[in-house]
Write an enzyme that holds these catalytic residues in place. Structure first.
Site, mmCIF file in Angstrom:
data_model
loop_
_atom_site.group_PDB
_atom_site.id
_atom_site.type_symbol
_atom_site.label_atom_id
_atom_site.label_comp_id
_atom_site.label_asym_id
_atom_site.label_seq_id
_atom_site.Cartn_x
_atom_site.Cartn_y
_atom_site.Cartn_z
ATOM 1 N N GLU A 55 35.400 -7.501 -2.666
ATOM 2 C CA GLU A 55 35.928 -6.791 -1.502
ATOM 3 C C GLU A 55 36.298 -5.365 -1.918
ATOM 4 O O GLU A 55 36.649 -5.109 -3.081
ATOM 5 C CB GLU A 55 37.176 -7.541 -0.988
ATOM 6 N N GLU A 201 38.378 -13.985 9.137
ATOM 7 C CA GLU A 201 39.727 -14.492 9.461
ATOM 8 C C GLU A 201 40.266 -13.928 10.778
ATOM 9 O O GLU A 201 41.415 -13.462 10.851
ATOM 10 C CB GLU A 201 40.694 -14.206 8.302
ATOM 11 N N GLU A 323 35.890 -18.385 0.848
ATOM 12 C CA GLU A 323 37.019 -17.869 0.055
ATOM 13 C C GLU A 323 37.806 -19.065 -0.456
ATOM 14 O O GLU A 323 38.351 -19.834 0.352
ATOM 15 C CB GLU A 323 37.955 -16.980 0.884
HETATM 16 O O1 AHR Z 1 40.715 -12.426 -0.885
HETATM 17 C C1 AHR Z 1 41.858 -11.748 -0.485
HETATM 18 C C2 AHR Z 1 42.090 -11.827 1.020
HETATM 19 O O2 AHR Z 1 42.414 -13.152 1.370
HETATM 20 C C3 AHR Z 1 40.908 -11.513 1.894
HETATM 21 O O3 AHR Z 1 40.779 -10.150 2.135
HETATM 22 C C4 AHR Z 1 41.214 -12.252 3.162
HETATM 23 O O4 AHR Z 1 40.057 -12.639 3.858
HETATM 24 C C5 AHR Z 1 42.052 -13.420 2.705
HETATM 25 O O5 AHR Z 1 43.195 -13.575 3.469
#
Ligand code: AHR
Length: 533
Positions: A55, A201, A323
């Site tokens: 990210e 999310e 994730e």
């Molecule tokens: O991975 C860290 C964060 O965790 C991401 O940006 C988000 O999608 C999640 O809440």
């Protein structure tokens, strides 16, 4: 009593006698019988089950994989040591560019001449993004790393039209506005990005552009439709619940799918495991948390199938667990606030031995659900809640690197339906009895090899397993590795990069169709055998 792969525990023995594997005080535990039958395979493993995530957050991109000022970088500004490490690891698919970041990201800011790209304030992490690294840099980098891209779309502030424009920019050869722009930017061949996340999310109030399930489902449908007009071959993942504690957990997933079921291929699951609030710091409970991943997968799959049934749809959705990781220390305050800096130190979680053992358990959970979960992303890959950490002069491997790398190295072919007979168990509040031993296995029809992945949750005792080979017997042992230690809190760092490192495991002993294995307390091990002759 038997349980598949050590998931559920044994019911109490009605005769009141000790079940196989249980012990009286002081006596050595009995071997735990594990049945392996190479004919009992789940669906072929999708390599993308063990993907990862990068990210625009903290030092993942800037100073992580991209650092043009460093003498460790190549002419593109890519850190060569990091690229080599990721290539050697063999990460099959990498999600990019977010995460929370993506919901405020305008991809057009990150393409074209670097001198013209704006410095923007990323509101998700309160960080300044120079946009010197964008979609083309990522797609070039991932190609060099040997990984497929899993691109995330901005469905927060972004529109379905701009999502479809990005598909056109990436996947159309030439002759249209956005494909010709890509060519003008020096990329002649289309990237052909196949798999896309429709936002991130969106159920979370913290998410830029957060909306209701109905609104999101409608927006995702519109985006999917427009994207498919551009490229009908795309695989699309709808945003599922962002964790199991959301008040709308499952209800969100149901409503979203009621809207967009016909337009998507999969739904996402996210979850971070916590050894503080969730467990009160109790290691025996923490090491059982991978069983909550099995539960989450079956709950979300049930919702998908419920919506499928209501719609009488022939299509069965798959799951993208895009994730997952341990994350609870660097999760608030300055650890998540970039203070408007570029490449601030954010989410730099330091992992210890017990975190790595749970990551091993989570790999087992993904393996035994691989008939439904096709994509999994360890979140994340570099510097941010990551297995690989960098500084200006090099990198080191955190503890969680090892179980992840073993999944990539040893899990091939198809997951096996492993049967652990009468597993000895312990009690954890709020859970079914937890087996001390958690076993997953894979069998590879291409070369006849078999691998077993064994978590021993017992904090005090070694455990003996007796593998009973049915169908094909055991071939020659080719690998036996273990991660263990006396200090569950031990971690690696630049000063001590090998404090927690793999060791050679005790060699299993095979006699006919039985193999005896002993695994140490507090351990995660992998054993691999070649084709039986
Ligand atoms: O991975 C860290 C964060 O965790 C991401 O940006 C988000 O999608 C999640 O809440």
């Amino acid at each position: 009593q038997a349980s598949v792969a050590g998931m559920a525990g044994a019911a109490p023995n009605i005769l009141g006698t000790l079940a196989l594997g249980q012990t009286t005080a002081g006596s050595a535990p009995q071997p735990i019988r594990v049945d392996i039958d190479s004919r009992r395979r789940l669906a072929p493993l999708d390599r993308n089950l063990f993907g990862s995530f990068l990210e625009h957050l903290g030092r993942a991109i800037y100073e992580g994989i991209y650092d043009p000022g460093s003498n460790l970088s190549d002419a593109n500004g890519f850190r060569k040591d990091v690229l080599d490490e990721v290539r050697k690891l063999g990460v099959p698919i990498i999600r990019y560019p977010g995460g929370n970041f993506v919901s405020g990201y305008h991809w057009q800011d990150g393409v074209g001449p670097k001198a013209d790209r704006p410095r923007v304030l990323d509101k998700a992490w309160n960080t300044t993004d120079t946009n010197q690294f964008g979609i083309n840099e990522f797609l070039a980098w991932s190609k060099l790393a040997g990984s497929q891209p899993l691109l995330g779309l901005n469905l927060g502030t972004g529109t379905p039209e701009s999502a479809a424009a990005l598909v056109e920019y990436c996947n159309i050869d030439k002759g249209t506005r956005w494909s010709d722009l890509r060519r003008k930017h020096g990329v002649a061949d289309p990237w052909n990005v196949k798999t896309w996340c429709l936002g991130n999310e969106m159920d979370g109030p913290w998410q830029i552009g957060h909306m209701s399930a109905t609104e999101y489902g409608e927006k995702a449908t519109d985006a999917a439709r427009q994207m498919h007009y551009v490229d009908p071959t795309l695989k699309l993942i709808a945003c599922g619940s962002s964790n199991t504690n959301m008040p709308t957990y499952l209800e969100w997933d149901r409503e979203v799918l009621e809207q967009c079921y016909d337009y998507v291929d999969a739904i996402s699951l996210h979850r971070y495991y916590d050894n503080s609030k969730e467990t009160g710091g109790a290691s025996s409970k923490f090491l059982a948390l991978n069983l909550t991943m099995d539960k989450q997968i079956s709950e979300v799959a049930a919702v998908c199938d419920m919506v499928r049934g209501r719609r009488r749809s022939p299509k069965k959705l798959w799951l993208s667990f895009d994730e997952w990781n341990v994350w609870y220390r660097a999760r608030s305050g300055p650890a998540v606030d970039g203070n408007k800096q570029t490449a601030p130190h954010l989410l730099e979680e330091v992992y210890n031995l017990e975190d790595a053992l749970l990551v091993g358990g989570l790999i087992n959970s993904l393996l035994r659900n691989s008939d439904r979960v096709r994509i999994g992303c360890l979140a994340q890959l570099i510097n941010v809640i990551a297995p690989i950490m960098t500084n200006a002069s090099g990198l080191y491997r955190q503890t969680i690197f090892y179980p992840y790398s073993w999944a990539l190295q040893y899990a091939h072919g198809a997951a096996l339906e492993v049967l652990v007979e009468t597993p000895p168990t312990y009690d954890v509040e709020g859970m079914d009895p937890v087996s001390y031993i958690d076993v997953a296995g894979t069998s590879n029809p291409a070369d006849g090899s078999t691998a077993l992945f064994v978590l021993n949750r017992d904090l005090a005792k070694p455990r003996q397993l007796e593998i009973n080979w049915e169908g094909q017997g055991a071939g020659q042992l080719v690998a036996a590795v273990v991660l263990t230690g006396t200090d569950l809190k031990a971690s690696n760092g630049f000063d001590a990069p090998q404090k927690v490192a793999p060791q050679v495991a005790d060699k299993p002993v095979t006699n006919g169709n039985r193999t005896k294995i002993e695994v140490p307390p507090r351990s995660y091990s992998v054993f691999q055998w070649g084709k039986a002759v």
